[in-house]
Design a protein around this motif. Structure first.
Motif, PDB file in Angstrom:
ATOM      1  N   GLY A 131       0.859  -1.238  -0.006  1.00 15.26           N
ATOM      2  CA  GLY A 131       0.085   0.037  -0.213  1.00 15.26           C
ATOM      3  C   GLY A 131       0.872   1.294  -0.031  1.00 15.26           C
ATOM      4  N   VAL A 132       1.926   1.096   0.562  1.00 14.83           N
ATOM      5  CA  VAL A 132       2.935   2.277   0.853  1.00 14.83           C
ATOM      6  C   VAL A 132       3.469   2.698  -0.514  1.00 14.83           C
ATOM      7  N   LEU A 133       3.895   1.544  -1.150  1.00 13.86           N
ATOM      8  CA  LEU A 133       4.681   1.602  -2.535  1.00 13.86           C
ATOM      9  C   LEU A 133       3.757   1.984  -3.543  1.00 13.86           C
ATOM     10  N   SER A 134       2.245   1.747  -3.231  1.00 11.52           N
ATOM     11  CA  SER A 134       1.220   1.753  -4.396  1.00 11.52           C
ATOM     12  C   SER A 134       0.944   3.424  -4.302  1.00 11.52           C
ATOM     13  N   ALA A 135       1.160   4.002  -3.145  1.00 10.22           N
ATOM     14  CA  ALA A 135       0.775   5.530  -3.164  1.00 10.22           C
ATOM     15  C   ALA A 135       2.000   6.449  -3.656  1.00 10.22           C
ATOM     16  N   HIS A 136       2.960   5.765  -3.992  1.00 13.94           N
ATOM     17  CA  HIS A 136       4.124   6.543  -4.506  1.00 13.94           C
ATOM     18  C   HIS A 136       4.561   5.955  -5.881  1.00 13.94           C
ATOM     19  N   ALA A 137       4.072   4.914  -6.524  1.00 12.68           N
ATOM     20  CA  ALA A 137       4.429   4.321  -7.686  1.00 12.68           C
ATOM     21  C   ALA A 137       4.097   5.230  -8.903  1.00 12.68           C
ATOM     22  N   GLU A 138       4.963   5.413  -9.685  1.00 11.12           N
ATOM     23  CA  GLU A 138       4.528   5.842 -11.205  1.00 11.12           C
ATOM     24  C   GLU A 138       4.289   5.121 -12.085  1.00 11.12           C
ATOM     25  N   ARG A 139       3.900   5.417 -13.292  1.00  9.74           N
ATOM     26  CA  ARG A 139       3.577   4.236 -14.175  1.00  9.74           C
ATOM     27  C   ARG A 139       4.847   3.453 -15.019  1.00  9.74           C
ATOM     28  N   ASN A 140       4.767   2.136 -14.607  1.00 12.01           N
ATOM     29  CA  ASN A 140       5.909   1.305 -15.231  1.00 12.01           C
ATOM     30  C   ASN A 140       5.329  -0.051 -15.443  1.00 12.01           C
ATOM     31  N   TRP A 141       6.345  -0.596 -16.102  1.00  9.18           N
ATOM     32  CA  TRP A 141       5.889  -2.054 -16.545  1.00  9.18           C
ATOM     33  C   TRP A 141       6.137  -3.077 -15.496  1.00  9.18           C
ATOM     34  N   PHE A 142       6.744  -2.860 -14.488  1.00  6.52           N
ATOM     35  CA  PHE A 142       7.071  -4.069 -13.285  1.00  6.52           C
ATOM     36  C   PHE A 142       6.458  -3.735 -12.226  1.00  6.52           C
ATOM     37  N   VAL A 143       6.229  -2.755 -11.859  1.00  8.35           N
ATOM     38  CA  VAL A 143       5.785  -2.387 -10.236  1.00  8.35           C
ATOM     39  C   VAL A 143       4.322  -1.731 -10.157  1.00  8.35           C
ATOM     40  N   GLY A 144       3.609  -2.297  -9.371  1.00  8.57           N
ATOM     41  CA  GLY A 144       2.429  -1.711  -9.111  1.00  8.57           C
ATOM     42  C   GLY A 144       1.093  -2.529  -9.600  1.00  8.57           C
ATOM     43  N   ILE A 145       0.061  -1.860  -9.942  1.00  5.53           N
ATOM     44  CA  ILE A 145      -1.335  -2.273 -10.349  1.00  5.53           C
ATOM     45  C   ILE A 145      -1.102  -2.243 -11.989  1.00  5.53           C
ATOM     46  N   ARG A 146      -0.748  -3.187 -12.679  1.00  6.11           N
ATOM     47  CA  ARG A 146      -0.493  -3.070 -14.116  1.00  6.11           C
ATOM     48  C   ARG A 146      -1.617  -3.851 -14.810  1.00  6.11           C
TER      49      ARG A 146
END
Length: 213
Positions: A131-146
């Motif tokens: 959840g912490v990571l999701s709040a900071h993640a910017e668009r990319n191909w490997f990390v987050g809700i893709r």
């Protein structure tokens, strides 16, 4: 956490895992229990050399993969924008695997406890940090809700992650409660994060349609 520090700690965890396995080796049975069913009964065993060696090898492989991802991602410059959270996540994943190794070794050494109950706090902590990571993640191909919709739109990515971040944190808290309610530990660990993941995917599609991306 800086990349250098995170990979130093990660390397230390890999080394500690290897040393721990070597020290535990003489005290463990030739065939180690490595899989438990939903009822907590052993339904899979592995030769101990393979079982103990798997943890440091897997951890080293993941450490290498995490190091490479920002360099090979076509949107790697976006990863750099949340690099501190990314690098902390690397350490937490490796720490979780080290903890899992310790739990498996303890179970095979004769200590009696409910496996899922022992894992619940660590799983909860990992979910919470997602959840912490999701709040900071910017668009990319490997990390987050893709999903196809988040990858296709910065706006949909941001809205989806802003919505999902607190839900993953909540799922982490619920999962950790499995340590206190062993009868429902598996449900508390698995159900919330599956529900949040499904909701996030549906939400990303709905947002994509709404913003007309």
């Amino acid at each position: 956490m800086s990349p250098r520090r995170s990979y130093t700690i990660g390397g230390a965890l890999v080394a500690a895992s290897a040393v721990f396995g070597a020290l535990a080796y003489p005290q463990l049975p030739a065939e180690m229990a490595t899989h438990w069913n939903a009822a907590g009964e052993i339904d899979g065993r592995t030769p101990k050399l393979l079982a103990l060696g798997l943890f440091p090898v897997l951890m080293a492989a993941l450490l290498g993969l995490f190091a490479v991802v920002p360099r090979i991602d076509p949107l790697g410059e976006n990863v750099e924008q949340f690099r501190a959270q990314y690098d902390t996540f690397v350490v937490l994943v490796l720490a979780f695997l080290a903890y899992l190794q310790a739990v498996v070794v303890a179970a095979n050494a004769g200590y009696e406890f409910e496996l899922i109950q022992a894992l619940a706090p660590a799983v909860g902590a990992l979910y919470y940090y997602v959840g912490v990571l999701s709040a900071h993640a910017e668009r990319n191909w490997f990390v987050g809700i893709r999903t196809p919709w988040t990858i296709s739109s910065d706006e949909v990515w941001k809205r989806t992650h802003d919505r999902a971040a607190p839900l993953f944190k909540f799922a982490g808290v619920v999962a950790a409660l499995g340590a206190l309610v062993p009868a429902y530990a598996e449900l508390l660990v698995v159900a919330p994060v599956l529900a949040v993941s499904l909701y996030a995917a549906v939400f990303s599609y709905a947002e994509y349609r709404r913003v007309g991306a």
